[in-house]
Design an enzyme around this catalytic site. Structure first.
Site, PDB file in Angstrom:
ATOM      1  N   TYR A  92       0.818  -1.210   0.000  1.00 31.08           N
ATOM      2  CA  TYR A  92       0.000   0.000   0.000  1.00 31.08           C
ATOM      3  C   TYR A  92       0.857   1.268   0.000  1.00 31.08           C
ATOM      4  CZ  TYR A  92      -3.589   3.373   1.149  1.00 31.08           C
ATOM      5  OH  TYR A  92      -4.414   4.465   1.120  1.00 31.08           O
ATOM      6  N   ASP A 146      -9.725   0.240  -8.783  1.00 34.38           N
ATOM      7  CA  ASP A 146      -8.574   1.106  -8.569  1.00 34.38           C
ATOM      8  C   ASP A 146      -7.181   0.492  -8.600  1.00 34.38           C
ATOM      9  OD1 ASP A 146      -8.141   3.709  -8.752  1.00 34.38           O
ATOM     10  OD2 ASP A 146      -8.648   4.246  -6.699  1.00 34.38           O
ATOM     11  N   HIS A 170      -9.670   4.793 -10.873  1.00 32.88           N
ATOM     12  CA  HIS A 170     -10.141   6.106 -10.412  1.00 32.88           C
ATOM     13  C   HIS A 170      -9.110   7.209 -10.603  1.00 32.88           C
ATOM     14  CE1 HIS A 170     -13.956   4.852  -8.512  1.00 32.88           C
ATOM     15  NE2 HIS A 170     -13.349   3.682  -8.514  1.00 32.88           N
ATOM     16  N   ASP A 379      -5.501  15.108 -11.397  1.00 37.11           N
ATOM     17  CA  ASP A 379      -6.533  14.455 -10.602  1.00 37.11           C
ATOM     18  C   ASP A 379      -7.351  13.585 -11.550  1.00 37.11           C
ATOM     19  OD1 ASP A 379      -8.068  13.864  -8.377  1.00 37.11           O
ATOM     20  OD2 ASP A 379      -8.197  15.953  -7.744  1.00 37.11           O
ATOM     21  N   VAL A 384     -14.854  17.073  -5.627  1.00 36.80           N
ATOM     22  CA  VAL A 384     -15.161  18.323  -4.922  1.00 36.80           C
ATOM     23  C   VAL A 384     -15.687  19.359  -5.917  1.00 36.80           C
ATOM     24  CG1 VAL A 384     -14.107  20.253  -3.677  1.00 36.80           C
ATOM     25  CG2 VAL A 384     -13.601  17.905  -3.000  1.00 36.80           C
ATOM     26  N   ALA A 385     -15.057  19.437  -7.094  1.00 36.08           N
ATOM     27  CA  ALA A 385     -15.492  20.409  -8.102  1.00 36.08           C
ATOM     28  C   ALA A 385     -16.959  20.175  -8.461  1.00 36.08           C
ATOM     29  CB  ALA A 385     -14.627  20.280  -9.344  1.00 36.08           C
ATOM     30  N   GLU A 387     -19.230  18.524  -6.651  1.00 35.48           N
ATOM     31  CA  GLU A 387     -20.098  18.739  -5.489  1.00 35.48           C
ATOM     32  C   GLU A 387     -20.343  20.233  -5.266  1.00 35.48           C
ATOM     33  OE1 GLU A 387     -18.373  14.725  -3.280  1.00 35.48           O
ATOM     34  OE2 GLU A 387     -17.937  16.686  -2.420  1.00 35.48           O
ATOM     35  N   TYR A 505       1.201 -20.696 -45.126  1.00 35.95           N
ATOM     36  CA  TYR A 505       2.384 -20.929 -44.286  1.00 35.95           C
ATOM     37  C   TYR A 505       2.507 -19.903 -43.144  1.00 35.95           C
ATOM     38  CZ  TYR A 505       7.020 -21.899 -42.636  1.00 35.95           C
ATOM     39  OH  TYR A 505       8.066 -22.193 -41.803  1.00 35.95           O
TER      40      TYR A 505
HETATM   41  C1  GDG Z   1     -10.019   9.219  -6.336  1.00 36.91           C
HETATM   42  C2  GDG Z   1      -9.313  10.038  -7.410  1.00 36.91           C
HETATM   43  C3  GDG Z   1     -11.523  10.737  -8.297  1.00 36.91           C
HETATM   44  C4  GDG Z   1     -13.041  15.567   1.125  1.00 36.91           C
HETATM   45  N1  GDG Z   1     -12.738  16.207   2.240  1.00 36.91           N
HETATM   46  C5  GDG Z   1     -13.769  16.053   3.086  1.00 36.91           C
HETATM   47  C6  GDG Z   1     -14.732  15.295   2.460  1.00 36.91           C
HETATM   48  N2  GDG Z   1     -14.262  15.002   1.244  1.00 36.91           N
HETATM   49  C7  GDG Z   1     -14.978  14.193   0.252  1.00 36.91           C
HETATM   50  C8  GDG Z   1     -15.438  15.058  -0.895  1.00 36.91           C
HETATM   51  C9  GDG Z   1     -15.408  14.099  -2.064  1.00 36.91           C
HETATM   52  C10 GDG Z   1     -14.277  13.148  -1.698  1.00 36.91           C
HETATM   53  O1  GDG Z   1     -14.095  13.237  -0.305  1.00 36.91           O
HETATM   54  C11 GDG Z   1     -12.952  13.513  -2.366  1.00 36.91           C
HETATM   55  O2  GDG Z   1     -13.117  13.493  -3.738  1.00 36.91           O
HETATM   56  P1  GDG Z   1     -11.994  13.010  -4.744  1.00 36.91           P
HETATM   57  O3  GDG Z   1     -12.479  13.264  -6.110  1.00 36.91           O
HETATM   58  O4  GDG Z   1     -10.693  13.627  -4.389  1.00 36.91           O
HETATM   59  O5  GDG Z   1     -11.993  11.434  -4.466  1.00 36.91           O
HETATM   60  P2  GDG Z   1     -10.935  10.345  -3.926  1.00 36.91           P
HETATM   61  O6  GDG Z   1     -11.688   9.123  -3.576  1.00 36.91           O
HETATM   62  O7  GDG Z   1     -10.131  10.914  -2.835  1.00 36.91           O
HETATM   63  O8  GDG Z   1      -9.978  10.045  -5.158  1.00 36.91           O
HETATM   64  C12 GDG Z   1     -10.161  11.223  -7.831  1.00 36.91           C
HETATM   65  C13 GDG Z   1     -12.155   9.839  -7.257  1.00 36.91           C
HETATM   66  O9  GDG Z   1     -11.293   8.780  -6.845  1.00 36.91           O
HETATM   67  C14 GDG Z   1     -13.451   9.225  -7.761  1.00 36.91           C
HETATM   68  O10 GDG Z   1     -13.224   8.399  -8.858  1.00 36.91           O
HETATM   69  O11 GDG Z   1     -12.341  11.863  -8.491  1.00 36.91           O
HETATM   70  O12 GDG Z   1      -9.527  11.929  -8.870  1.00 36.91           O
HETATM   71  O13 GDG Z   1      -8.052  10.481  -6.923  1.00 36.91           O
HETATM   72  O14 GDG Z   1     -16.585  13.374  -2.145  1.00 36.91           O
HETATM   73  O15 GDG Z   1     -16.701  15.549  -0.590  1.00 36.91           O
HETATM   74  N3  GDG Z   1     -15.890  14.977   3.028  1.00 36.91           N
HETATM   75  C15 GDG Z   1     -16.111  15.427   4.294  1.00 36.91           C
HETATM   76  N4  GDG Z   1     -15.182  16.134   4.959  1.00 36.91           N
HETATM   77  C16 GDG Z   1     -14.011  16.473   4.419  1.00 36.91           C
HETATM   78  O16 GDG Z   1     -13.181  17.141   5.059  1.00 36.91           O
HETATM   79  N5  GDG Z   1     -17.265  15.130   4.869  1.00 36.91           N
END
Ligand code: GDG
Length: 739
Positions: A92, A146, A170, A379, A384-385, A387, A505
């Site tokens: 890991y 993943d 991912h 990324d 986050v973008a 959301e 052949y």
């Molecule tokens: C992989 C890939 C791809 C974050 N901080 C807090 C919090 N979050 C939640 C967000 C969001 C998620 O965590 C993070 O989103 P990512 O897109 O970075 O996802 P990961 O699972 O880390 O990463 C990435 C993803 O997989 C999906 O395929 O987008 O590129 O690296 O949902 O809301 N939630 C709360 N508190 C926090 O402080 N509650």
């Protein structure tokens, strides 16, 4: 009914001690909540049971204690895996997060290449395969997630050849130039590993293309758009950009607690614009560059002093890795430099938090921020973008790095290059001064898309595509020579009075070699041909594009008939001399050769093969894309040059040939047929040039094409390696004599 088995590195639970009792707490995160809500919905009743398989960070007895607790309940099955601690660490923190993670995010200088890490990666993947094979039931659908489990699909395929397996990556799949930095064995095993699946999913079109390119360059596979064939199986490679639970973030607008926090923020920062970001602590997130961009914004746009606040949240991550602790120190220093330099007594430009946010806090920030500054250096997607956009009610601007997967869907955001601090500074100014109507306009475009392609749709499309690939594989299979058809063929051979076996052949009796001269027949081929040709009432004829001299040198001592240069020369068994079938002198070659020579210099690795009545330009050993492009150019030029002449241009397997019209394997096969008049004829070939004989012999012979291409032959065989075993099976049948 089928069961759905989701496999990820970790199970969505962590253990904690509450009042002396061990409890399993469900962890949060994009994938977890998406799959959990999918699992819990009754409408997905096509799966009789849903199971999640993953490792846990606990000893087996602790896990048992925590899950035996009455408070523990789950709507889906859970299968825990307990990799040994030291092995897990290398798998890991080592190969997954110190090799694949940095490399796939374009940080080769941070990438470690430790073979003991790869060994552990292999062992943990094998452990997952073992566990899955033990619980697997025919009909189950296995969906692997993943970069930590890239070897698992292949390990599973070896144990469960018929299983339905999907894989989703991912994180980005990098360009071939980055991927190739891995040692060759690792590259090969990783690609073969994921190709054990039936469907490979990625977030963007670019990642799909990068994967296909790597498979072509490393494994020498060929693609038909987004289909690859590997190990006699059709595999689909496609993009499924992950969505979010859109409704959950819309509902959160009405959430009391979130609304209270949001109103509190707006009151506290009245008269100021709120800029916001949240990321895990990671070098891929571009945190330091982001702060530089904000600093430049404060320098170049002093009118914003005291009118903007940047709430900069970092979520702790991988804290046990030294470089992450270092990174944190550097960022905190930058934060205090900016605050020290620009703050006034009543204003501080940066509010920095290093903590986990509650869901309500997160939503409150999404709702109250005037702009979000999401600028990772790379990324896979970035949820986050999405959301943030989903949470905006009547205002909000997204500033997004063009190097995220999300950028390919959210084109109405302000896209920036994260390392360009001046571009970032300008983007912040543009966002904060953007008219409300434009903000709403841009938001509504993006929100409509996010609402339509939400996370449920993402899961559905993955699983539906997986089912579709299985159907495609079945259809493909229908033309392939199976056991019962082989039996029928052997029976027809055994009862025949006059047998004729017509064999190409190269690519049929012998695999393709780098150079044509290297594809000499092995002992096994010679012996088999000898035995077949000596069988009673059986004629074996080799039909090839090779020149007569080579055929004679390699096979001349056997009792065979031979057709050389696609029919320009024929020599039946027992005849001493080749009979030429061509009446035109070969001077035409002087016209064609200079053009082919030009293409040899324009395409490294290509070469000309000259035969009596054929000129061939081979591009097997070239870069696959360059070779193909040059072959199209040469083909066009050759077609122009040969228009209205007695010459034809043949598009073969990695070869362009020019020869006389009327000299083809179809005409030659007809001559062989007329000569022997067999009542059983078997004809095997692999190339486009063999299609002529398949067409001529369609109703008169059992025709077989090696490879999965569409063909006029009655059957396909998957690969050249199946030809000799099939011919060997013919031996007893052809030994039956009726005279
Ligand atoms: C992989 C890939 C791809 C974050 N901080 C807090 C919090 N979050 C939640 C967000 C969001 C998620 O965590 C993070 O989103 P990512 O897109 O970075 O996802 P990961 O699972 O880390 O990463 C990435 C993803 O997989 C999906 O395929 O987008 O590129 O690296 O949902 O809301 N939630 C709360 N508190 C926090 O402080 N509650």
């Amino acid at each position: 009914m089928a069961r759905l088995i989701v496999v990820s590195n970790r199970l969505p639970y962590s253990l904690e001690r509450v009042d002396g009792q061990l409890q399993a707490r469900q962890s949060s995160g994009g994938l977890v909540s998406a799959i959990k809500s999918y699992f819990e919905k009754d409408e997905h009743s096509e799966y009789e049971e849903r199971i999640w398989v993953g490792s846990v960070d606990a000893a087996p007895e602790d896990w048992e204690e925590a899950t035996a607790n009455k408070s523990f309940g789950s709507s889906f099955g859970i299968v825990p895996i307990f990799p040994p601690k030291e092995q897990y660490d290398k798998y890991y923190n080592g190969f997954s997060n110190a090799t694949l993670w940095p490399l796939f995010h374009y940080f080769p200088s941070l990438t470690q290449f430790r073979s003991e890490d790869f060994d552990a990666y292999l062992q943990v993947n094998a452990l997952f395969a073992e566990k899955l094979a033990a619980i697997y039931r025919p009909g189950d659908v296995v969906w692997v997630h993943d970069y930590q489990l890239m070897l698992l699909p292949q390990f599973l395929r070896r144990r469960l050849p018929e299983a339905t397996i999907g894989f989703f990556l991912h994180i980005p799949f990098p360009s071939y130039e980055i991927f190739r930095l891995l040692p060759t064995t690792w590259k090969v095993l990783l690609l073969q590993g994921v190709l054990g699946a039936d469907l490979l999913g990625f977030h963007t079109y670019d990642y799909v293309q990068h994967f296909i390119q790597s498979a072509k360059m490393v494994l020498k596979l060929e693609n038909q758009f987004n289909i690859l064939y590997y190990d006699n199986r059709l595999i689909r490679i496609d993009l499924f950009p992950i969505g979010i639970d859109f409704q959950k973030f819309r509902d959160a607008i009405l959430n009391d607690l979130a609304a209270r926090i949001s109103t509190g923020l707006e009151e506290k920062f009245r008269g100021q614009k709120i800029l916001f970001s949240v990321d895990r602590l990671d070098y891929t997130k571009g945190l330091s560059y982001r702060l530089e961009g904000f600093q430049e914004f404060l320098e170049r746009y002093p009118e914003w002093h005291e009118k903007v606040v940047f709430i900069f949240n970092i979520v702790p991550s991988r804290a046990n890795i030294a470089s992450y602790a270092e990174m944190r120190g550097q960022i905190e220093q930058q934060v205090s430099t900016i605050n020290g330099r620009f703050s006034s007594l009543q204003w501080q430009p940066l509010i920095y938090r290093y903590n986990h946010l509650s869901f309500e806090e997160l939503c409150a920030l999404y709702q109250s921020a005037d702009a979000a500054l999401i600028t990772p250096l790379r990324d896979g997607m970035n949820l986050v973008a999405k959301e943030y956009v989903a949470s905006c009610l009547d205002k909000g601007v997204l500033i997004l790095s063009e190097l995220t997967g999300a950028a390919s869907e959210l084109s109405e955001a302000i896209l920036v290059n994260p390392t360009d601090s001046s571009e970032v500074a300008d983007a912040i100014h543009t966002a904060l001064t953007m008219p409300l109507t434009e903000q709403r306009n841009r938001l509504s475009f993006m929100q409509r898309r996010l609402a339509t392609y939400d996370v449920q749709r993402w899961i559905n499309e993955n699983l539906e595509s997986l089912a579709l690939v299985k159907k495609e594989q079945e259809q493909e299979q229908s033309n392939f020579l199976d056991g019962p058809t082989t039996q029928l063929l052997l029976h027809e051979c055994a009862i025949a009075q006059r047998r004729c076996i017509l064999l190409d052949y190269d690519g049929t009796l012998a695999p393709y070699a780098k150079l044509p001269s290297l594809a000499t027949p092995g002992k096994d081929v010679l012996q088999l041909l000898q035995e077949l040709a000596k069988s009673p009432n059986t004629q074996v004829v080799i039909i090839s594009g090779r020149d007569p001299e080579t055929l004679h040198q390699w096979l001349g001592h056997l009792p065979l008939g031979m057709v050389a240069e696609h029919g320009a020369y024929i020599r039946y068994n027992g005849e001493g001399e080749w009979q030429s079938q061509v009446l035109v002198s070969p001077e035409w070659k002087d016209e064609i050769r200079p053009l082919m020579e030009l293409f040899v210099t324009r395409c490294v690795g290509s070469f000309i093969e000259e035969k009596h009545n054929t000129l061939a330009w081979h591009y097997r050993n070239t870069h696959p894309d360059l070779g193909f492009t040059r072959s199209r150019e040469l083909r066009n030029s050759l077609l122009q040059l040969t228009a209205n002449t007695a010459l034809q241009v043949i598009d073969g397997n990695k070869v362009l040939e020019v020869r006389l019209i009327g000299i083809d394997k179809g005409t030659a096969a007809q001559k062989v047929l007329d000569h022997y008049n067999p009542d059983f004829m078997l004809c095997i070939g692999d190339d486009t040039t063999d299609e002529d004989m398949f067409r001529v012999l369609r109703d008169k012979a059992i025709t077989i094409r090696v490879g999965k291409n569409k063909t006029a032959a009655r059957y396909n065989l998957w690969s050249q390696s199946q030809v000799l075993p099939l011919l060997r099976k013919l031996l007893p049948a052809s030994a039956v004599s009726h005279s």
